[in-house]
Design a protein around this motif. Structure first.
Motif, short mmCIF file in Angstrom:
data_model
loop_
_atom_site.label_atom_id
_atom_site.label_comp_id
_atom_site.label_asym_id
_atom_site.label_seq_id
_atom_site.Cartn_x
_atom_site.Cartn_y
_atom_site.Cartn_z
N LYS A 81 0.83 -1.19 0.00
CA LYS A 81 0.00 0.00 0.00
C LYS A 81 0.87 1.25 0.00
O LYS A 81 1.86 1.32 0.71
N GLU A 82 0.49 2.22 -0.78
CA GLU A 82 1.26 3.44 -0.90
C GLU A 82 0.57 4.62 -0.23
O GLU A 82 0.90 5.76 -0.49
N ALA A 88 -10.70 18.53 6.84
CA ALA A 88 -11.55 18.79 8.00
C ALA A 88 -12.91 18.15 7.76
O ALA A 88 -13.65 18.57 6.86
N MET A 89 -13.24 17.14 8.54
CA MET A 89 -14.56 16.53 8.46
C MET A 89 -15.56 17.41 9.21
O MET A 89 -16.67 17.62 8.76
N THR A 90 -15.16 17.86 10.38
CA THR A 90 -15.87 18.86 11.18
C THR A 90 -14.78 19.78 11.71
O THR A 90 -13.59 19.46 11.59
N PRO A 91 -15.12 20.89 12.32
CA PRO A 91 -14.06 21.76 12.84
C PRO A 91 -13.13 21.08 13.85
O PRO A 91 -11.97 21.45 13.97
N SER A 92 -13.61 20.05 14.54
CA SER A 92 -12.78 19.41 15.55
C SER A 92 -12.40 17.97 15.21
O SER A 92 -11.88 17.24 16.06
N PHE A 93 -12.64 17.53 13.98
CA PHE A 93 -12.32 16.16 13.58
C PHE A 93 -11.69 16.20 12.19
O PHE A 93 -12.34 16.60 11.22
N LEU A 94 -10.43 15.79 12.11
CA LEU A 94 -9.69 15.84 10.85
C LEU A 94 -9.34 14.43 10.38
O LEU A 94 -9.14 13.53 11.19
N VAL A 95 -9.23 14.29 9.08
CA VAL A 95 -8.70 13.06 8.49
C VAL A 95 -7.40 13.45 7.79
O VAL A 95 -7.35 14.43 7.04
N VAL A 96 -6.34 12.69 8.07
CA VAL A 96 -5.03 12.96 7.49
C VAL A 96 -4.71 11.80 6.55
O VAL A 96 -4.77 10.64 6.94
N GLU A 97 -4.41 12.15 5.32
CA GLU A 97 -4.08 11.16 4.30
C GLU A 97 -2.60 11.29 3.97
O GLU A 97 -2.13 12.38 3.67
N VAL A 98 -1.87 10.18 4.05
CA VAL A 98 -0.43 10.16 3.80
C VAL A 98 -0.20 9.26 2.59
O VAL A 98 -0.63 8.11 2.58
N LYS A 99 0.49 9.79 1.58
CA LYS A 99 0.75 9.01 0.36
C LYS A 99 2.22 9.08 -0.03
O LYS A 99 2.87 10.10 0.15
N LYS A 100 2.69 7.98 -0.60
CA LYS A 100 4.03 7.99 -1.18
C LYS A 100 3.95 8.79 -2.47
O LYS A 100 3.12 8.53 -3.33
N ASP A 101 4.83 9.78 -2.59
CA ASP A 101 4.81 10.63 -3.78
C ASP A 101 6.01 10.34 -4.68
O ASP A 101 6.04 10.74 -5.83
N GLY A 102 7.00 9.65 -4.15
CA GLY A 102 8.17 9.30 -4.93
C GLY A 102 9.04 8.34 -4.14
O GLY A 102 8.90 8.20 -2.93
N GLY A 103 9.90 7.64 -4.84
CA GLY A 103 10.78 6.69 -4.17
C GLY A 103 10.23 5.28 -4.20
O GLY A 103 9.28 4.98 -4.92
N TYR A 127 9.11 3.25 1.67
CA TYR A 127 7.98 4.02 2.21
C TYR A 127 7.30 3.24 3.33
O TYR A 127 7.04 3.78 4.41
N ASN A 128 7.00 1.97 3.09
CA ASN A 128 6.33 1.15 4.12
C ASN A 128 7.20 1.00 5.36
O ASN A 128 6.69 1.05 6.48
N GLN A 129 8.52 0.85 5.18
CA GLN A 129 9.41 0.78 6.34
C GLN A 129 9.43 2.11 7.10
O GLN A 129 9.41 2.12 8.32
N PHE A 130 9.46 3.21 6.37
CA PHE A 130 9.44 4.53 7.00
C PHE A 130 8.15 4.71 7.80
O PHE A 130 8.18 5.19 8.93
N CYS A 131 7.03 4.32 7.21
CA CYS A 131 5.75 4.46 7.91
C CYS A 131 5.72 3.64 9.19
O CYS A 131 5.28 4.14 10.23
N SER A 132 6.17 2.39 9.12
CA SER A 132 6.08 1.55 10.32
C SER A 132 7.12 1.90 11.37
O SER A 132 6.82 1.84 12.56
N LYS A 133 8.32 2.32 10.97
CA LYS A 133 9.38 2.58 11.95
C LYS A 133 9.45 4.04 12.41
O LYS A 133 9.95 4.31 13.50
#
Length: 144
Positions: A40-41, A97-112, A117-123
């Motif tokens: 997964k990226e 921002a889903m609501t003013p006090s609830f956010l969703v953060v999306e992280v994607k590999k953009d290069g490399g 990327y998966n090792q960076f995410c887990s470690k």
């Protein structure tokens, strides 16, 4: 609430289809893609912390692993200083921002490389962000 927190994705509205697509349980992409789960990226998490806290955590992480950082009101881009197997690892983070006090953060590999990327995410990434990730009460039952 400061001005930059108010600007976090106010211009982009999320409809029911966007929200459903954020749920892995409703993710239909495995029917059309052949990527394995471990390849997964991208990853997503929810938080009740303000966008400034998320950005601050990402800045701290970038300093600790010597990544360069570029940021705007709702996006943060991290880029590795060393070349990996397929170039420099770069990661794009977008805050919705889903609501003013609830956010969703999306992280994607953009290069490399995806493995790097998966090792960076887990470690690095997950441990650095664990204290701001929201988990539902069902996932963290309180002892009776």
């Amino acid at each position: 609430m400061n001005q930059s927190e108010l600007k976090v994705k106010q211009s982009e509205t999320l409809n029911a289809f966007h929200i459903i697509s954020l749920s892995e349980g409703f993710d239909l992409s495995p029917l059309f893609e052949e990527k394995k789960r471990e390849e997964k990226e991208e990853l997503r998490f929810a938080t009740t912390k303000p966008a400034s806290s998320v950005i601050s955590k990402l800045e701290d992480l970038a300093k600790s692993v010597k990544f360069s950082i570029r940021k705007s009101e709702s996006r943060v881009r991290l880029e590795g200083s060393e070349r990996g197997r397929k170039g420099k690892l770069s990661i794009e983070t977008e805050i919705f921002a889903m609501t003013p006090s609830f956010l969703v953060v999306e992280v994607k590999k953009d290069g490399g490389d995806t493995l790097e990327y998966n090792q960076f995410c887990s470690k690095e990434l997950r441990p650095a962000l664990k204290d701001i990730c929201w988990t539902s009460p069902a996932e963290n039952p309180t002892p009776a």
